[in-house]
Design a protein around this motif. Structure first.
Motif, PDB file in Angstrom:
ATOM      1  N   UNK A 521       0.834  -1.200   0.000  1.00 29.27           N
ATOM      2  CA  UNK A 521       0.000   0.000   0.000  1.00 29.27           C
ATOM      3  C   UNK A 521       0.873   1.256   0.000  1.00 29.27           C
ATOM      4  N   UNK A 522       0.313   2.358  -0.488  1.00 28.18           N
ATOM      5  CA  UNK A 522       1.015   3.640  -0.513  1.00 28.18           C
ATOM      6  C   UNK A 522       0.795   4.328   0.829  1.00 28.18           C
ATOM      7  N   UNK A 523       1.851   4.378   1.637  1.00 26.27           N
ATOM      8  CA  UNK A 523       1.750   4.896   2.997  1.00 26.27           C
ATOM      9  C   UNK A 523       2.061   3.791   3.981  1.00 26.27           C
ATOM     10  N   UNK A 524       1.539   3.911   5.195  1.00 26.88           N
ATOM     11  CA  UNK A 524       1.726   2.878   6.212  1.00 26.88           C
ATOM     12  C   UNK A 524       0.708   1.754   5.993  1.00 26.88           C
ATOM     13  N   UNK A 525       1.036   0.573   6.513  1.00 31.14           N
ATOM     14  CA  UNK A 525       0.052  -0.495   6.493  1.00 31.14           C
ATOM     15  C   UNK A 525      -1.169  -0.091   7.291  1.00 31.14           C
ATOM     16  N   UNK A 526      -0.920   0.412   8.508  1.00 33.76           N
ATOM     17  CA  UNK A 526      -1.975   0.945   9.373  1.00 33.76           C
ATOM     18  C   UNK A 526      -1.626   2.402   9.668  1.00 33.76           C
ATOM     19  N   UNK A 527      -2.506   3.309   9.293  1.00 35.55           N
ATOM     20  CA  UNK A 527      -2.278   4.740   9.498  1.00 35.55           C
ATOM     21  C   UNK A 527      -3.281   5.269  10.513  1.00 35.55           C
ATOM     22  N   UNK A 528      -2.776   6.048  11.471  1.00 36.62           N
ATOM     23  CA  UNK A 528      -3.644   6.624  12.489  1.00 36.62           C
ATOM     24  C   UNK A 528      -3.509   8.140  12.438  1.00 36.62           C
ATOM     25  N   UNK A 529      -4.631   8.827  12.306  1.00 44.43           N
ATOM     26  CA  UNK A 529      -4.586  10.289  12.344  1.00 44.43           C
ATOM     27  C   UNK A 529      -4.613  10.736  13.795  1.00 44.43           C
ATOM     28  N   UNK A 530      -3.655  11.587  14.138  1.00 50.19           N
ATOM     29  CA  UNK A 530      -3.548  12.115  15.497  1.00 50.19           C
ATOM     30  C   UNK A 530      -3.371  13.613  15.437  1.00 50.19           C
ATOM     31  N   UNK A 531      -3.557  14.288  16.591  1.00 50.02           N
ATOM     32  CA  UNK A 531      -3.339  15.732  16.661  1.00 50.02           C
ATOM     33  C   UNK A 531      -1.879  16.074  16.444  1.00 50.02           C
ATOM     34  N   UNK A 532      -0.981  15.162  16.816  1.00 47.70           N
ATOM     35  CA  UNK A 532       0.453  15.405  16.685  1.00 47.70           C
ATOM     36  C   UNK A 532       1.046  14.370  15.744  1.00 47.70           C
ATOM     37  N   UNK A 533       1.956  14.803  14.895  1.00 45.41           N
ATOM     38  CA  UNK A 533       2.626  13.880  13.990  1.00 45.41           C
ATOM     39  C   UNK A 533       4.027  13.597  14.505  1.00 45.41           C
ATOM     40  N   UNK A 534       4.671  12.635  13.903  1.00 49.11           N
ATOM     41  CA  UNK A 534       6.062  12.362  14.232  1.00 49.11           C
ATOM     42  C   UNK A 534       6.246  11.459  15.435  1.00 49.11           C
ATOM     43  N   UNK A 535       5.212  10.722  15.839  1.00 50.37           N
ATOM     44  CA  UNK A 535       5.358   9.795  16.944  1.00 50.37           C
ATOM     45  C   UNK A 535       6.318   8.688  16.537  1.00 50.37           C
ATOM     46  N   UNK A 536       7.171   8.310  17.475  1.00 52.53           N
ATOM     47  CA  UNK A 536       8.313   7.489  17.106  1.00 52.53           C
ATOM     48  C   UNK A 536       8.086   5.996  17.228  1.00 52.53           C
ATOM     49  N   UNK A 537       7.153   5.564  18.049  1.00 49.97           N
ATOM     50  CA  UNK A 537       6.997   4.123  18.213  1.00 49.97           C
ATOM     51  C   UNK A 537       5.512   3.758  18.307  1.00 49.97           C
ATOM     52  N   UNK A 547      -7.493  -0.082  20.299  1.00 48.77           N
ATOM     53  CA  UNK A 547      -7.051  -0.833  19.140  1.00 48.77           C
ATOM     54  C   UNK A 547      -6.441  -2.158  19.568  1.00 48.77           C
ATOM     55  N   UNK A 548      -7.006  -3.256  19.044  1.00 44.41           N
ATOM     56  CA  UNK A 548      -6.411  -4.576  19.204  1.00 44.41           C
ATOM     57  C   UNK A 548      -5.771  -4.944  17.865  1.00 44.41           C
ATOM     58  N   UNK A 549      -4.494  -5.217  17.893  1.00 50.01           N
ATOM     59  CA  UNK A 549      -3.741  -5.480  16.666  1.00 50.01           C
ATOM     60  C   UNK A 549      -3.009  -6.808  16.838  1.00 50.01           C
ATOM     61  N   UNK A 550      -3.587  -7.882  16.285  1.00 48.27           N
ATOM     62  CA  UNK A 550      -3.065  -9.220  16.566  1.00 48.27           C
ATOM     63  C   UNK A 550      -2.845 -10.014  15.285  1.00 48.27           C
ATOM     64  N   UNK A 551      -1.673 -10.617  15.170  1.00 54.08           N
ATOM     65  CA  UNK A 551      -1.371 -11.621  14.144  1.00 54.08           C
ATOM     66  C   UNK A 551      -1.623 -11.136  12.721  1.00 54.08           C
ATOM     67  N   UNK A 552      -1.368  -9.844  12.488  1.00 48.64           N
ATOM     68  CA  UNK A 552      -1.501  -9.323  11.131  1.00 48.64           C
ATOM     69  C   UNK A 552      -0.163  -9.396  10.404  1.00 48.64           C
ATOM     70  N   UNK A 553      -0.204  -9.704   9.126  1.00 49.80           N
ATOM     71  CA  UNK A 553       0.990  -9.709   8.295  1.00 49.80           C
ATOM     72  C   UNK A 553       1.022  -8.390   7.523  1.00 49.80           C
ATOM     73  N   UNK A 554       1.971  -7.507   7.912  1.00 47.76           N
ATOM     74  CA  UNK A 554       2.027  -6.156   7.337  1.00 47.76           C
ATOM     75  C   UNK A 554       3.386  -6.003   6.658  1.00 47.76           C
ATOM     76  N   UNK A 555       3.386  -6.022   5.341  1.00 53.09           N
ATOM     77  CA  UNK A 555       4.644  -6.032   4.603  1.00 53.09           C
ATOM     78  C   UNK A 555       4.581  -5.155   3.351  1.00 53.09           C
ATOM     79  N   UNK A 556       5.769  -4.657   2.965  1.00 52.23           N
ATOM     80  CA  UNK A 556       5.976  -3.991   1.674  1.00 52.23           C
ATOM     81  C   UNK A 556       5.097  -2.755   1.475  1.00 52.23           C
ATOM     82  N   UNK A 557       4.713  -2.102   2.568  1.00 50.76           N
ATOM     83  CA  UNK A 557       4.016  -0.827   2.461  1.00 50.76           C
ATOM     84  C   UNK A 557       5.059   0.286   2.400  1.00 50.76           C
ATOM     85  N   UNK A 558       4.824   1.327   1.603  1.00 53.97           N
ATOM     86  CA  UNK A 558       5.884   2.273   1.260  1.00 53.97           C
ATOM     87  C   UNK A 558       6.447   3.027   2.466  1.00 53.97           C
ATOM     88  N   UNK A 559       5.641   3.255   3.533  1.00 54.65           N
ATOM     89  CA  UNK A 559       6.131   3.986   4.700  1.00 54.65           C
ATOM     90  C   UNK A 559       6.421   3.088   5.899  1.00 54.65           C
TER      91      UNK A 559
END
Length: 565
Positions: A521-537, A547-559
């Motif tokens: 995908x163009x961008x992150x596999x999972x993108x979250x809009x927040x009031x502040x950008x640049x969060x590091x982890x 958000x429950x994020x379990x056993x997902x295969x997230x690969x080859x996304x541009x960001x």
């Protein structure tokens, strides 16, 4: 990757919005904004500054604090002239000239800026750089010579310079262009009322732009407003031509009565269109109109509900029905069956609790635009042979507003539309083993709605594959979401976009992602809009989000796998 994204805007009272924005310490002046480059799709063309993703607050601040302030409508032009004089670099920068005359991009060197005319003096760079590359230098030179080498500033897109020296210049032109395309109306300067321009027009029209851009309005509302505005612009141009004819006459005797009648009729027609646009530009009126339009004209927006006798019907859609087909369905002996040649016919006959069984074939999407009754729609056979095709530009493909809609074993082929392939506006929608071949926006879950999606494939969306808004619920499991995320204006929304900007954690969406393949995908596999950008982890990104994020295969996304914008 663009630094700025278009955030959602709430339909709130204009005065409250202005007071909140003016008091906010987050408003950034044009001098504080750092711009990034927008990569050209043509290798031989330079990158330009990326300015079209500015958020609401930055635009409001620029116009309110730095350009228009307390000016009246007839003083708006002077405000921009002063802003250009003070902020723009008069010489020394290059730009991509996007001229309607040539329907192409030409790289030029700016040799002077004329604030009074909103124009710049330019010359072609050597060697010539243009797209399409077959534009003739002789033709371009001849055109510029006749124009005294002056072109409108709004047709110039400054070439990106990472030093930051020309950031303000790019912003000045962006604010000028955006204002006269999206905010200014032809009647504004002719309004006889004495009022402060920003207090009456800026906030509601700016909100309207972002409501449309973020998909907060019903499709029909957007179509009504756009068509009305285009009609107004066309008639306004015709009126201006007639005025010139009248003004060029030497005496009243030369005035044609027919021309005077046309002048009066066009003026009256413009007043009616103006009033219609003003109603739609009012946030509260717009909310009411959009709510009504979201039901596509049904009476009071009410579903049919259950049949009076409590019975349910199984509707079979096929061009030819045989006894063997019915036997293979293994229906109970008391099942009531009704045959149809199209899903549209079946949907028109449905009541709550009914089931529609669709046999292989390619069918029109008529009827899917307005799913108000709680029904189950299921494909019988191979999913890739049961195709629901939409080709009516501007309409949402599948629009779910019923208490509970279930879609199973279907392929939705979006072809030529501009809106979402599936929009869940109200209630719960369950989607199983379906494929969404997107040509515009992907799957969208609106505030207050719930989507359960499993075993599906979504690809080709010119937005996130799945967008989950604040206050909604998304349970997304075992799906394949790929080759999505790049919007028409170049923004990167990724595979799944979670809109979680609310300060109140209870208003953020509840999302469960498990066993999904999110890739390419163009961008992150999972993108979250927040009031502040640049969060590091990931821990910072997930903070405050259910958000429950379990056993997902997230690969080859541009960001990368997960990030915020």
């Amino acid at each position: 990757m663009e630094k700025f994204s278009e955030g959602d805007t709430n339909l709130v009272d204009m005065d409250d919005a202005e007071a909140e924005l003016i008091a906010s310490n987050k408003l950034a002046s044009p001098k504080q904004e750092k711009l990034l480059g927008e990569q050209s799709s043509e290798n031989h063309m330079p990158d330009i500054f990326s300015t079209d993703g500015l958020p609401y607050e930055n635009r409001f601040s620029a116009y309110y604090d730095h350009i228009l302030s307390y000016r009246r409508p007839f003083e708006v032009g002077n405000g921009f002239k002063k802003f250009i004089e003070e902020e723009i670099e008069p010489i020394g920068w290059q730009a991509v000239w996007r001229s309607e005359q040539f329907d192409g991009d030409i790289v030029v060197q700016v040799t002077d800026v004329r604030p009074a005319d909103f124009k710049a003096e330019v010359k072609l760079v050597e060697p010539l750089q243009c797209n399409p590359s077959d534009l003739s230098q002789e033709t371009l030179t001849e055109f510029l010579t006749k124009a005294n080498y002056l072109v409108p500033l709004v047709e110039l897109y400054p070439v990106y310079d990472e030093s930051g020296y020309y950031d303000k210049t790019a912003l000045v032109i962006e604010h000028l262009r955006f204002f006269y395309v999206n905010i200014w109306r032809g009647w504004d300067e002719e309004d006889e009322d004495d009022y402060i321009y920003v207090e009456r027009h800026l906030a509601p029209r700016l909100k309207l732009y972002y409501d449309i851009a973020s998909g907060n309005l019903a499709t029909e509302t957007v179509k009504k407003y756009t068509s009305t505005l285009n009609e107004y612009k066309s008639k306004f141009e015709e009126l201006q031509i007639l005025r010139k004819q009248v003004g060029g006459s030497d005496s009243e005797n030369e005035l044609d009565e027919v021309v005077l009648l046309q002048l009066t009729q066009k003026y009256q027609a413009l007043k009616i269109l103006q009033q219609t646009l003003q109603v739609m530009e009012n946030p509260m009126m717009r909310l009411a109109i959009s709510h009504q339009d979201s039901f596509n004209g049904s009476i009071l927006g009410q579903p049919k509900g259950p049949r009076q006798d409590g019975s349910v019907v199984t509707h079979i859609v096929t061009d030819k029905l045989t006894v063997g087909m019915i036997q293979n369905l293994q229906l109970s002996l008391d099942t009531v069956i009704k045959e149809h040649e199209s899903p549209s016919s079946a949907l028109c006959s449905c009541y709550d609790g009914d089931t529609i069984l669709i046999f292989p074939g390619t069918y029109s999407a008529d009827g899917f635009y307005d799913l108000q009754d709680s029904v189950t729609i299921k494909g019988v056979g191979n999913w890739n042979e049961i195709i629901i095709k939409c080709g009516q530009g501007g309409d949402i493909f599948v629009d779910c507003i019923a208490t509970h809609v279930t879609l199973v074993n279907l392929t939705f082929l979006q072809d030529g539309t501009t809106e979402g392939v599936l929009c869940v506006r109200h209630g719960m929608t369950t989607v199983e083993n379906c494929t969404f071949v997107c040509d515009a926006k992907g799957v969208v879950v609106r505030r207050g709605a719930e989507l359960i999606m499993k075993g599906c494939q979504v690809y080709g969306a010119q937005s996130a594959g799945v967008t989950i808004h604040e206050g909604s619920v998304g349970i997304i499991s075992n799906n394949d979401i790929h080759h999505c995320g790049q919007t028409l204006d170049g923004r990167a929304e990724g595979g799944i976009l979670i809109k979680a900007n609310g300060a109140d954690e209870d208003q953020n969406p509840r999302v469960k992602l498990s066993g999904n393949k999110i890739h390419d995908n163009f961008g992150f596999g999972i993108t979250i809009t927040r009031d502040l950008v640049g969060m590091e982890n990931e821990q910072e990104i997930n903070k405050g989000i259910n958000l429950e994020n379990m056993d997902n295969s997230i690969n080859y996304n541009s960001f990368g796998s997960m990030g915020s914008i």
